[in-house]
Design a protein around this motif. Sequence first.
Motif, short mmCIF file in Angstrom:
data_model
loop_
_atom_site.label_atom_id
_atom_site.label_comp_id
_atom_site.label_asym_id
_atom_site.label_seq_id
_atom_site.Cartn_x
_atom_site.Cartn_y
_atom_site.Cartn_z
N VAL A 95 0.35 -1.19 -0.08
CA VAL A 95 0.02 -0.28 0.04
C VAL A 95 1.08 1.69 -0.05
CG1 VAL A 95 -1.74 1.01 1.55
CG2 VAL A 95 -1.84 -1.40 1.50
N LYS A 96 0.55 2.99 -0.92
CA LYS A 96 0.95 3.22 -0.99
C LYS A 96 0.31 4.88 -0.82
CE LYS A 96 4.47 0.27 -3.55
NZ LYS A 96 5.42 -0.44 -2.70
N ALA A 97 1.23 5.32 0.23
CA ALA A 97 0.38 6.88 0.31
C ALA A 97 0.59 7.75 0.45
CB ALA A 97 -0.36 7.19 2.04
N GLY A 98 -0.48 9.00 -0.30
CA GLY A 98 0.59 9.56 -0.73
C GLY A 98 -0.40 11.27 -0.92
N PHE A 99 -0.47 11.94 -2.54
CA PHE A 99 -1.27 13.19 -3.27
C PHE A 99 -1.28 13.24 -4.74
CE2 PHE A 99 2.37 14.93 -2.00
CZ PHE A 99 2.85 15.45 -2.95
N GLN A 103 -7.46 21.39 -4.87
CA GLN A 103 -6.01 21.75 -6.22
C GLN A 103 -5.59 20.29 -5.87
OE1 GLN A 103 -5.08 26.46 -6.39
NE2 GLN A 103 -4.44 25.35 -8.63
N ALA A 104 -5.10 19.65 -4.22
CA ALA A 104 -4.41 18.83 -3.85
C ALA A 104 -5.28 18.10 -3.79
CB ALA A 104 -3.38 19.19 -3.16
N GLN A 105 -5.17 16.40 -3.40
CA GLN A 105 -5.50 15.33 -3.11
C GLN A 105 -5.52 14.64 -2.38
OE1 GLN A 105 -9.76 15.06 -2.71
NE2 GLN A 105 -9.63 17.30 -3.62
N PRO A 106 -5.19 13.71 -1.33
CA PRO A 106 -4.89 13.07 -1.04
C PRO A 106 -5.51 11.17 -2.07
CG PRO A 106 -6.43 12.47 0.21
CD PRO A 106 -6.97 14.34 -0.31
N ALA A 107 -4.31 10.66 -1.78
CA ALA A 107 -4.30 9.40 -2.44
C ALA A 107 -3.74 8.03 -2.07
CB ALA A 107 -4.48 9.43 -4.24
N ILE A 108 -4.04 7.12 -2.30
CA ILE A 108 -4.04 5.59 -1.80
C ILE A 108 -3.66 4.85 -3.20
CG2 ILE A 108 -3.87 4.19 -0.49
CD1 ILE A 108 -5.31 5.15 1.33
N LEU A 109 -2.46 4.16 -3.85
CA LEU A 109 -2.59 3.12 -3.95
C LEU A 109 -2.09 1.49 -3.42
CD1 LEU A 109 0.09 4.24 -7.08
CD2 LEU A 109 -1.89 3.77 -6.99
N ARG A 157 -9.39 11.54 5.25
CA ARG A 157 -10.04 11.85 6.42
C ARG A 157 -9.06 13.41 6.67
NH1 ARG A 157 -13.74 7.77 8.22
NH2 ARG A 157 -16.09 8.34 7.11
N ASN A 158 -8.26 12.84 7.01
CA ASN A 158 -7.46 13.63 8.10
C ASN A 158 -5.93 14.67 7.33
OD1 ASN A 158 -8.68 13.25 10.09
ND2 ASN A 158 -8.01 11.47 10.37
N TRP A 159 -5.64 13.92 6.08
CA TRP A 159 -4.93 14.56 4.58
C TRP A 159 -5.07 15.97 4.56
CZ3 TRP A 159 -3.54 16.95 0.07
CH2 TRP A 159 -2.32 17.01 -0.48
N SER A 160 -3.93 16.75 4.53
CA SER A 160 -3.92 18.48 4.54
C SER A 160 -2.74 18.90 3.49
CB SER A 160 -4.38 18.95 5.55
OG SER A 160 -4.19 20.02 5.27
N PRO A 161 -2.59 19.27 3.44
CA PRO A 161 -1.31 19.26 2.02
C PRO A 161 -1.10 20.73 3.18
CG PRO A 161 -3.49 21.18 1.15
CD PRO A 161 -3.88 19.63 1.97
N PHE A 162 -1.05 21.73 3.81
CA PHE A 162 -0.33 22.76 4.63
C PHE A 162 -0.30 22.00 6.45
CE2 PHE A 162 -3.77 24.65 2.18
CZ PHE A 162 -2.57 25.28 1.47
N ALA A 163 -0.25 20.13 6.39
CA ALA A 163 0.07 19.73 8.36
C ALA A 163 0.37 18.87 7.67
CB ALA A 163 -1.13 18.76 8.68
#
Length: 276
Positions: free
Chosen positions: A208-212, A225-231, A265-271
């Motif tokens: 499992v790979k986590a990213g955006f 303009q940015a969204q979390p994503a999982i592979l 739910r909790n991912w944020s580009p500014f966190a």
Amino acid sequence: MLNKNTEHFDSPEFLRGVFGHNLRKLTSEHKSVAQLTRELGINRTQFNRYLSGEAFPRPDILHKICAYFERDARILLEPIEKLDNAKADNVRENVNIMPMISRMFHFDHTRVPDGVYRWIQPSLMRRGRIVLNLVHFTTLPNAMKQVTVAFPRFMAEASGTSTQWRDRKQIGMAFQHADGFSMLFKYPGLEPFFNSFFSLGFRGISTVKAGFTTATQMSSTAQSQAQPAILQYIQGGCSEVLQARRQCGEIDISSIPEDQQDYLRNWSPFAPGVDT
């Protein structure tokens, strides 16, 4: 000076004259010819033949000359004055893309094995929903990692674009990074490019790979303009891939594991980065 009146601009004689002219120009701005040939390790007599336009250098000698004067092989073909003007006007002369290219050729395929992956990200259309899609990774003969992805069918229908596979398919490339990899691709018929980055694992799970992912386009005020994503690597054979294919589309977020729900739910580009 170059004889620009000749009708044979592509003849060996003319091209030797171009190179000789350029070499004389470069040499005049540096040390003596004798000292220059010593530093280059080139025979003085042969170097004089290059200067006079009587001969072309061998590829290895040309490489030495180009490296010394910080030029490229275009000095064989075009007057140096023209190249200097183009250099001043063209920003790409000042951009070194080789580090990016090397990341494509030195991809760690053991960390991201070939196969089909499930792509998971929040829906832009409905809260509490996620979009499932498939991504295919393939190692090319030149060792680069190719990415094949298709614009989701239901999103194509909603946007009024073609739902045919050939029209939704897009080929992209993956780039290696120290702690993950990125992908760059563009869907057919859509203006923006999509750039994604993923870690090499998610909370100890290597499959499992986590990213955006981001798009090169301004979004509406209601969308990021940015969204979390999982592979998620689909282990097994054709039956598992076909089952994942049938699940593609928009579904409720509760359908995926809780740790993946928390990440989306909790991912944020500014966190600060989420623990992966």
